[in-house]
Design an enzyme around this catalytic site. Structure first.
Site, PDB file in Angstrom:
ATOM      1  N   ARG A 168     -28.422  -3.914 -12.711  1.00  0.00           N
ATOM      2  CA  ARG A 168     -29.524  -4.304 -13.581  1.00  0.00           C
ATOM      3  C   ARG A 168     -30.226  -3.052 -14.104  1.00  0.00           C
ATOM      4  NH1 ARG A 168     -33.352  -5.752 -10.965  1.00  0.00           N
ATOM      5  NH2 ARG A 168     -32.596  -5.886  -8.820  1.00  0.00           N
TER       6      ARG A 168
ATOM      7  N   TYR B 146     -22.625  -6.339 -17.181  1.00  0.00           N
ATOM      8  CA  TYR B 146     -22.893  -6.506 -15.760  1.00  0.00           C
ATOM      9  C   TYR B 146     -23.682  -7.790 -15.514  1.00  0.00           C
ATOM     10  CZ  TYR B 146     -25.208  -6.206 -11.311  1.00  0.00           C
ATOM     11  OH  TYR B 146     -25.693  -6.530 -10.065  1.00  0.00           O
TER      12      TYR B 146
ATOM     13  N   LYS C 149     -31.259 -14.012 -13.366  1.00  0.00           N
ATOM     14  CA  LYS C 149     -32.615 -13.455 -13.307  1.00  0.00           C
ATOM     15  C   LYS C 149     -33.416 -13.731 -14.579  1.00  0.00           C
ATOM     16  CE  LYS C 149     -31.471 -11.363  -9.403  1.00  0.00           C
ATOM     17  NZ  LYS C 149     -31.797 -11.928  -8.085  1.00  0.00           N
TER      18      LYS C 149
ATOM     19  N   HIS D 256     -37.926 -15.737  -6.331  1.00  0.00           N
ATOM     20  CA  HIS D 256     -36.763 -14.974  -5.875  1.00  0.00           C
ATOM     21  C   HIS D 256     -36.597 -15.238  -4.373  1.00  0.00           C
ATOM     22  CE1 HIS D 256     -34.778 -10.723  -5.520  1.00  0.00           C
ATOM     23  NE2 HIS D 256     -33.880 -11.658  -5.775  1.00  0.00           N
TER      24      HIS D 256
ATOM     25  N   SER E  24     -33.966  -7.494  -3.670  1.00  0.00           N
ATOM     26  CA  SER E  24     -32.511  -7.524  -3.801  1.00  0.00           C
ATOM     27  C   SER E  24     -31.847  -6.630  -2.756  1.00  0.00           C
ATOM     28  CB  SER E  24     -32.095  -7.067  -5.203  1.00  0.00           C
ATOM     29  OG  SER E  24     -32.536  -7.982  -6.165  1.00  0.00           O
TER      30      SER E  24
ATOM     31  N   CYS F  32     -31.589  -6.951   0.420  1.00  0.00           N
ATOM     32  CA  CYS F  32     -32.324  -6.787   1.684  1.00  0.00           C
ATOM     33  C   CYS F  32     -32.017  -7.899   2.677  1.00  0.00           C
ATOM     34  CB  CYS F  32     -33.824  -6.732   1.420  1.00  0.00           C
ATOM     35  SG  CYS F  32     -34.382  -5.161   0.733  1.00  0.00           S
TER      36      CYS F  32
ATOM     37  N   THR G 152     -28.853 -13.113   1.447  1.00  0.00           N
ATOM     38  CA  THR G 152     -27.609 -13.859   1.625  1.00  0.00           C
ATOM     39  C   THR G 152     -27.247 -13.947   3.105  1.00  0.00           C
ATOM     40  OG1 THR G 152     -26.816 -13.189  -0.558  1.00  0.00           O
ATOM     41  CG2 THR G 152     -25.164 -13.974   0.991  1.00  0.00           C
TER      42      THR G 152
ATOM     43  N   ASP H 291     -30.649 -17.046  -3.305  1.00  0.00           N
ATOM     44  CA  ASP H 291     -31.300 -16.079  -4.193  1.00  0.00           C
ATOM     45  C   ASP H 291     -32.511 -16.608  -4.944  1.00  0.00           C
ATOM     46  OD1 ASP H 291     -31.338 -13.414  -5.260  1.00  0.00           O
ATOM     47  OD2 ASP H 291     -30.552 -14.189  -7.142  1.00  0.00           O
TER      48      ASP H 291
ATOM     49  N   ARG I 123     -19.890  -6.596  -6.268  1.00  0.00           N
ATOM     50  CA  ARG I 123     -20.291  -8.002  -6.088  1.00  0.00           C
ATOM     51  C   ARG I 123     -19.115  -8.940  -5.882  1.00  0.00           C
ATOM     52  NH1 ARG I 123     -26.065  -9.094  -6.212  1.00  0.00           N
ATOM     53  NH2 ARG I 123     -26.976  -7.085  -6.797  1.00  0.00           N
TER      54      ARG I 123
END
Length: 630
Positions: free
Chosen positions: A84, A234, A243, A263, A285, A287, A290, A310, A408
């Site tokens: 991003r 991306y 997002k 989020h 993100s 951290c 998932t 997410d 990813r």
């Protein structure tokens, strides 16, 4: 025959315009006029459509079939297009301070980037005209949330990337049925995306990945419910349902309609006694969202079910319960660090029907990334994301990564072995607890609970974490990431906090709010807490608090801490079970907290200023007083 809609004739490659509502036809025609694609492909989301696109991308070299896996493919991007790009992401509104707070003079605002409509018109006007020449414009009808659900929202994305089509098909619900829904509802979010590489391509194409990284811009128009993204393929920049829509635009919808777009992961935890609690958790993100959403509990009898990893959309129902849905249909997870120890459920989920991006590929046609050293034969040769071919051990010795740190896996949520059987329930799930957390190597306890709702909102507003590879940051530093929404805010953060506070109304059952920190280190730099599946022990304590157990918590200056022994340590290594380790996990060093609160106040004063709601100022005052009296 070439259909004619409004401004220009549309050359259809596939699809039937007669099934498309007139206002959607006008949207398509407008951008055909501007972007000048060679044809228009109206997607239906079918397996046949995906198979055809996949075969073309394999033939072109954009995708590589992973021979040892079931219907899995590898994509490698241009090395300049891997994350991003927050610095090139803008929200466009007529009034600047409806988007960003009144920052202190001379301060660079961190909570959103604003651009005027005039400047946006100039920037996009220098990029969009002719940007799809020689390429097909794909029309993707998609739903965030179950199609037609009361909490769901439809969108249409136009793109010149069939990689994006395949990824959107995994991450959202793509269906021709959406045209009927949009025809009935009228509204849809307009999403326009171009890689910015019209043919003939002027910039050298690397890895069969055309893009225009020097001219990337991601723009959100909340008043128009519109997104325009240019230059990047991306995921976070090009999968506009994620997002851009589900957080930036949806947060504005939520403000206007009285709900929340956050989020956050959504999970359920069922105790050995059979009681199920639903939890939403916000971490920055990369951290561990998932990992937590798919946690494999180490305590006997506990069961975890994943609803989403997410994003959460949450509304209060008629009975005053906050109910949440996962608006997405897939997981766009960070690969490095994921393995059968840290997240066996994610590994099982992405074992088939998955698109991997910027990971390594083994000579046997499997995948490899840092974190899989113990699961892949060290003598196996790996082709790294930059094309280096080495044995796994040689990658480590060379200091070169086989996979990009932000590589990813894009995989269907329905494949998760512990996906909740009702995960697509359009009515959503009642949230009992909200958790905030980040990477805090010192000073912050393993878990604590807010005193009340407003104090909990302050915990979210004061959230900090070490930076990660999910955006373009370099190195490790502690950064503020309020509510884990810093890169995703759709409007003025002061107004956002006020919206959170105003949700607490009579007759509503407000979730309890907690803060966790799995990442506290000892003096040797080792983690004080084992994390991963053992985080169920913290969730167990949180559920006790939700159920009203007062004897497991003690008041502290920062919130309610667990009483010693109230977190189940059975089965842990002896080193984690000592009184000394408990003290290290839950100690509150006064000097640290005096400085932390001072710095947090400075951040909020400088970044939010006069827009900071009075209840948050009051909570800061109370916290500062309690810390001073420690």
């Amino acid at each position: 025959m070439v259909p004619d809609v409004g401004l220009v004739p549309i050359r259809l490659v596939k699809g039937n315009l007669s099934k498309v509502p007139p206002h959607v036809q006008q949207f398509i025609a407008k951008y055909v006029q501007i972007c000048r694609p060679k044809g228009v492909f109206i997607c239906d989301g079918s397996d046949e459509e995906a198979k055809e696109m996949t075969e073309k991308l394999v033939e072109r070299g954009t995708l590589v079939k992973l021979e040892s896996m079931d219907n899995c493919y590898l994509c490698r991007t241009d090395p300049a297009d891997v994350a991003r790009v927050e610095s090139k992401t803008f929200t466009i509104t007529r009034e600047k301070f409806s988007t960003v707070p009144h920052v202190a003079p001379g301060v660079d605002g961190q909570l959103g980037r604003w651009m005027s409509p005039e400047d946006a018109e100039k920037e996009l006007g220098s990029r969009l005209p002719g940007c799809m020449k020689g390429r097909v414009m794909y029309v993707i009808p998609f739903s965030m949330g179950p199609v037609g659900g009361p909490l769901s929202k439809p969108g249409i994305q136009l793109t010149d990337s069939n990689y994006v089509v395949l990824s959107m098909r995994i991450m959202t619900r793509v269906s021709g049925e959406l045209f009927k829904v949009i025809g009935e509802q009228g509204e849809f979010v307009q999403c326009v995306h171009s890689i910015g590489a019209p043919r003939p391509v002027e910039r050298k194409v690397i890895n069969h990945w055309p893009c225009n990284p020097e001219r990337i811009i991601i723009s959100q128009f909340p008043d128009e419910r519109k997104i325009v993204s240019y230059g990047s393929g991306y995921g976070g920049n090009s999968l506009l349902g994620k997002k851009c829509f589900a957080l930036r635009i949806a947060s504005c919808m939520a403000r206007d309609e009285g709900w929340l777009a956050e989020h956050m992961l959504i999970m359920s935890a069922t105790s050995p006694e059979g009681k199920e609690h639903f939890i939403a958790a916000a971490f920055p993100s990369a951290c561990g969202k998932t990992n937590m959403a798919m946690l494999t509990p180490t305590l006997p009898g506990w069961k975890i079910k994943c609803v989403g990893d997410d994003i959460a959309w949450m509304r209060f129902d008629k009975d005053g319960r906050l109910r949440a849905i996962n608006p997405e249909a897939g997981f766009f997870g960070v690969a490095p660090g994921t393995n059968t120890k840290t997240n066996p459920m994610a590994m099982a989920t992405c074992s088939k029907n998955t698109i991997f991006t910027n990971v390594g590929m083994t000579s046997e046609g499997g995948v490899y990334w840092e974190g899989l050293e113990r699961e892949v034969d060290p003598d196996v040769e790996v082709s790294g994301w930059l094309g280096d071919r080495k044995k796994i051990g040689d990658f480590k010795k060379s200091g070169i990564k086989a996979a990009h740190p932000n590589s990813r896996f894009c995989t269907p949520a329905s494949q998760c072995p512990i996906i909740h059987p009702r995960w697509e329930d359009p009515e959503g799930f009642p949230i009992d607890a909200i958790i905030f957390g980040g990477r805090r190597p010192e000073g912050v306890p393993l878990v604590f609970e807010s005193f009340d709702w407003n104090h909990g909102v302050l915990l979210g507003a004061a959230l900090k974490s070490e930076t990660t590879a999910a955006a373009e940051h370099k190195g490790k530093e502690i950064m503020h990431d309020p509510m884990a929404m810093r890169p995703f805010m759709g409007y003025n953060f002061g107004d956002y906090l006020r919206h959170w506070i105003d949700l607490n109304k009579p007759g509503r059952k407000m979730p309890k709010i907690f803060h966790v920190n799995w990442f506290r280190l000892d003096s040797n730099g080792s983690f004080l807490w084992p994390g991963y599946g053992d985080n169920i022990r913290v969730i167990d304590w949180i559920c006790k608090r939700v159920d009203g157990q007062d004897n497991v918590a003690i008041e502290s200056p920062i919130g309610y801490l667990p009483t010693e022994g109230s977190i189940n340590m059975d089965g842990l290594n002896d080193s984690y079970r000592t009184p000394q380790n408990w003290q290290k996990l839950f100690s509150l060093p006064k000097d640290y907290w005096v400085e932390d609160v001072r710095e947090t106040r400075q951040f909020l004063d400088s970044q939010v200023g006069i827009d900071l709601p009075t209840p948050i100022i009051k909570q800061m005052d109370l916290l500062q007083e309690r810390i001073a009296q420690m």
